[in-house]
Design a protein around this motif. Structure first.
Motif, PDB file in Angstrom:
ATOM      1  N   GLN A  28      28.244  71.905  30.999  1.00  0.00           N
ATOM      2  CA  GLN A  28      27.273  70.935  30.486  1.00  0.00           C
ATOM      3  C   GLN A  28      26.141  71.656  29.746  1.00  0.00           C
ATOM      4  OE1 GLN A  28      27.891  67.623  31.543  1.00  0.00           O
ATOM      5  NE2 GLN A  28      26.283  66.707  30.283  1.00  0.00           N
ATOM      6  N   SER A  32      25.294  71.223  25.756  1.00  0.00           N
ATOM      7  CA  SER A  32      23.954  70.768  25.378  1.00  0.00           C
ATOM      8  C   SER A  32      23.222  71.814  24.548  1.00  0.00           C
ATOM      9  CB  SER A  32      23.146  70.432  26.634  1.00  0.00           C
ATOM     10  OG  SER A  32      23.687  69.298  27.280  1.00  0.00           O
ATOM     11  N   ARG A 616      30.706  62.756  23.824  1.00  0.00           N
ATOM     12  CA  ARG A 616      30.089  64.079  23.892  1.00  0.00           C
ATOM     13  C   ARG A 616      30.170  64.787  22.543  1.00  0.00           C
ATOM     14  NH1 ARG A 616      33.342  66.817  28.557  1.00  0.00           N
ATOM     15  NH2 ARG A 616      31.612  68.287  28.727  1.00  0.00           N
ATOM     16  N   ARG A 649      29.067  61.681  35.983  1.00  0.00           N
ATOM     17  CA  ARG A 649      29.172  62.603  34.846  1.00  0.00           C
ATOM     18  C   ARG A 649      28.946  61.871  33.523  1.00  0.00           C
ATOM     19  NH1 ARG A 649      34.819  65.554  35.875  1.00  0.00           N
ATOM     20  NH2 ARG A 649      34.257  66.724  34.017  1.00  0.00           N
ATOM     21  N   ASP A 653      25.982  62.340  30.616  1.00  0.00           N
ATOM     22  CA  ASP A 653      26.187  62.470  29.166  1.00  0.00           C
ATOM     23  C   ASP A 653      25.383  61.413  28.402  1.00  0.00           C
ATOM     24  OD1 ASP A 653      28.073  64.511  29.584  1.00  0.00           O
ATOM     25  OD2 ASP A 653      29.686  63.054  29.822  1.00  0.00           O
ATOM     26  N   HIS A 686      25.122  69.701  40.232  1.00  0.00           N
ATOM     27  CA  HIS A 686      24.936  68.574  39.315  1.00  0.00           C
ATOM     28  C   HIS A 686      23.555  67.935  39.525  1.00  0.00           C
ATOM     29  CE1 HIS A 686      27.137  65.036  37.156  1.00  0.00           C
ATOM     30  NE2 HIS A 686      25.878  65.127  36.765  1.00  0.00           N
TER      31      HIS A 686
END
Length: 699
Positions: A28, A32, A616, A649, A653, A686
């Protein structure tokens, strides 16, 4: 917040992302960061593939970040999302032997190297000597006496139990060492470079001892040479010295006086005195080898005549011959036939398959063999051979039992492992089409946890079995065993372990079953492993081969899944438009699956995942409105299905996309929803990422 002062500082920050954690949070952060790089530079910028590439990227970003405090702070918070990993003392060294004798000269050399003035030179030593001479005993004895000297921990990795003859790869050695240092699987860097950097960061300024036992090459340990003066690296090699930037210290044979002292320690003075007439021959046969001497001492202790075989001046092999003579013929046969597979560790079930005896009979024979020092107990009713002993037993198996019986023994062992693997893989992933149905024969596992536990316990043997099956030209077994590794790489992250076997299996599939579903599945697994290790080019080659095989076989589900994997590889390399194209292509292929065709029941979920991936990729392309639309569609599906983890998840996003669009209030709502779905004890990384994302939105 960090302040980007120099290009070198920015280079270090960006490189940390490229070599960051292997888990979902690491990915992630990677995606990003790519989106932020694109917004900062105003163009697509693929992920750098070298240190020079990271430095060039830093030089391009530095002036723009200096002019834009908001983006500077954004990058700082992204970097804070990477897991904070601290050094933990670990389990320490294994117990030292009570029978340690002499070695004062070697211990003095070790003490000198460990305490000398650093003067800019790393403190490292290479202990070496022939098998059984006592190199490991020296290292453990020395370390046991130095606990106070290394308050930050003593860390031990034994690399001898790796499948195959070449030992562990350097990245796998680092992996095991970092686990000993307390690094959790989700925090483990996927690349060798990242692991080495983390090792150096964890040990910087520390006082620690690192022992690597049974190393077979300089390459395995070169990356562990310490850069901090109070870390001492002690490498142990059972064999000749290799070229390493370390003090080389030979462990010589015990002198006769010290050999006698060792015999008295193990057997007691009276048995040694009674055997005085045989002592010259015994000492000559053992040749100062500590392992052979201890085995001879066991004979003296039990009142048996001290046989010593000095015919070839190989004391460990002589001891193995002696031990086989002491066993019942059927037990010696079991040991020879079990040794043929080169199994890293084995239990009564595997040995029973090799020798074609019942497990309870095999258990008794293994215990007898351990009593005469022919193998070492490892706990949990498992055993292992010393490498030199295993080689002797395997070499002796053919002359003793014939080629046909040896081949049959290997075949039985492979069949047993395959049956176990198929049952365990099916139990571990009962709904997956990538695992073969469990066979009718054999014992099923109770649930997913039991299946995974069985696979984890036999992981080393299963990887070794693929190589053994190829060697014996049992190609079908090799390929089926490799497919059964899928739960290990998917659920347990055992990609380093599975990679050698999958390379063999993919090659065999191309040779014997080209352009088939089977070949496609194995190339997919190989590509997954390589992608998890961020070996991007090799991963893309493997997955493109999977696409070609699945397409040729007319297997739409396999083709779509492989194209989807290509999209993920592009996504993680910041090639966002290409990733979007691959996801859209996978969506079209999935659309060809009719309601009565294979894969139809799983189609809605597969398409929801595609929507998430498209969202994404669109975010990386700065198509934020369309990104939000795709992610909201995926969110609605997972919410309706009650899939909490995939929903969390997707919400993460979506929050990222909303934040990029400037809608921080809505992004914070999505973050709160995601946090409610996650169980703290199972999703700490997370949740940590969401906390950093919240800071980015609030800032």
């Amino acid at each position: 917040m960090i302040e980007i002062v120099t290009v070198s500082a920015l280079t270090a920050f960006l490189t940390a992302v490229g070599n960051g954690a292997a888990g979902e949070v690491g990915k992630q952060v990677l995606v990003s960061t790519g989106a932020l790089v694109r917004r900062t530079l105003g163009r697509e910028t693929p992920l750098p593939a070298s240190p020079e590439g990271w430095e060039l990227l830093a030089r391009q970003m530095h002036p723009r970040l200096s002019e834009d405090p908001r983006r500077n702070d954004e990058l700082a918070l992204l970097l804070r999302s990477l897991p904070e990993v601290g050094l933990r003392p670990g389990a320490g060294l294994p117990p030292a032997t009570r029978d340690f004798t002499d070695r004062q000269s070697v211990l003095r050399q070790l003490r000198r190297e460990a305490t000398r003035a650093a003067a800019g030179r790393p403190r490292a030593a290479l202990l070496y000597g022939p098998p059984g001479i006592g190199t490991s005993a020296v290292a453990l004895h020395w370390g046991a006496d130095r606990i106070a000297q290394y308050p930050d921990g003593q860390f031990y990795v034994d690399v001898r139990d790796a499948p195959g003859e070449n030992g562990l790869e350097p990245a796998a050695v680092l992996l095991r060492l970092l686990r000993q240092m307390g690094v959790q699987p989700d925090d483990m860097p996927p690349t060798e470079v990242g692991r080495e950097e983390l090792y150096r960061r964890l040990t910087a300024g520390r006082r620690a001892l690192v022992v690597i036992d049974h190393a077979s090459s300089a390459a395995q340990v070169r990356g562990l040479i310490p850069a901090t003066p109070e870390v001492f690296l002690l490498v142990v090699a059972s064999g000749p010295a290799f070229l390493l930037e370390a003090e080389r210290i030979a462990v010589p044979p015990l002198k006769d006086r010290d050999a006698m002292a060792l015999l008295r320690k193990v057997a007691g003075p009276e048995p040694v005195a009674r055997a005085k007439p045989q002592m010259p021959a015994l000492l000559d046969g053992c040749a100062g080898n500590a392992f052979a001497l201890k085995a001879a001492a066991v004979r003296l202790l039990t009142g048996e005549p001290p046989l010593a075989d000095a015919t070839d001046r190989q004391p460990v092999r002589g001891m193995a011959r002696d031990a086989c003579r002491r066993l019942r013929p059927e037990a010696a046969r079991l040991c020879r036939l079990t040794a043929l597979g080169g199994w890293p560790a084995f239990d009564a079930r595997l040995a029973g398959h090799a020798a074609d005896v019942a497990p309870e009979d095999a258990a008794r024979m293994l215990a007898e063999a351990a009593d005469v020092q022919l193998m070492e107990p490892m706990g949990d009713a498992r055993y292992r051979f010393r490498p030199e002993v295993r080689r002797h037993l395997a070499d002796a198996a053919g002359p003793e039992h014939g080629i046909a019986e040896c081949a049959a023994a290997v075949s039985r062992a492979l069949d047993g492992l395959l049956n176990l693997a198929l049952h365990a893989a099916h139990a571990a992933l009962p709904q997956s089409w990538r695992t073969e149905p469990a066979p009718a024969e054999g014992t099923p596992y109770a649930d997913e946890a039991d299946g995974m536990a069985a696979l984890l316990a036999e992981a080393g043997n299963l990887v070794q079995a693929v190589s053994v099956a190829e060697e014996y030209q049992d190609i079908d077994t090799a390929l089926r065993l490799a497919r059964a590794l899928w739960p290990l790489q998917l659920k347990a992250g055992k990609v380093d372990d599975a990679l050698p076997a999958l390379r063999i299996a993919a090659r065999c599939a191309d040779e014997h079953h080209p352009r088939t579903r089977l070949a496609g599945a194995l190339h997919f697994q190989l590509g997954h492993c390589l992608g998890e290790l961020r070996q991007w080019e090799a991963a893309e080659r493997a997955v493109r081969a999977a696409v070609d095989c699945e397409r040729a076989a007319g297997h739409a589900r396999g083709e779509a899944s492989s194209v989807e994997m290509l999209g993920l590889l592009c996504l993680y390399q910041w090639r966002y438009p290409e990733a979007y194209e691959r996801f859209s292509e996978a969506e079209r292929i999935y659309g060809r699956i009719g309601p009565d065709q294979e894969g139809a029941p799983d189609l809605p979920r597969a398409l929801a995942l595609i929507k998430r991936h498209q969202g994404r990729a669109l975010r990386g392309m700065e198509e934020l409105t369309e990104s939000r639309t795709r992610l909201e569609a995926a969110r609605d599906f997972f919410a309706e299905r009650g899939e909490a983890y995939n929903l969390a998840r997707t919400l993460t996003d979506l929050a990222e996309t909303l934040h990029d669009a400037g809608d921080d209030a809505d992004a914070l709502t999505k973050i709160t929803e995601a946090e409610r779905l996650l169980t703290p004890e199972k999703a700490a990384p997370h949740l940590g990422y969401l906390a950093r994302l919240r800071e980015r939105c609030e800032t």
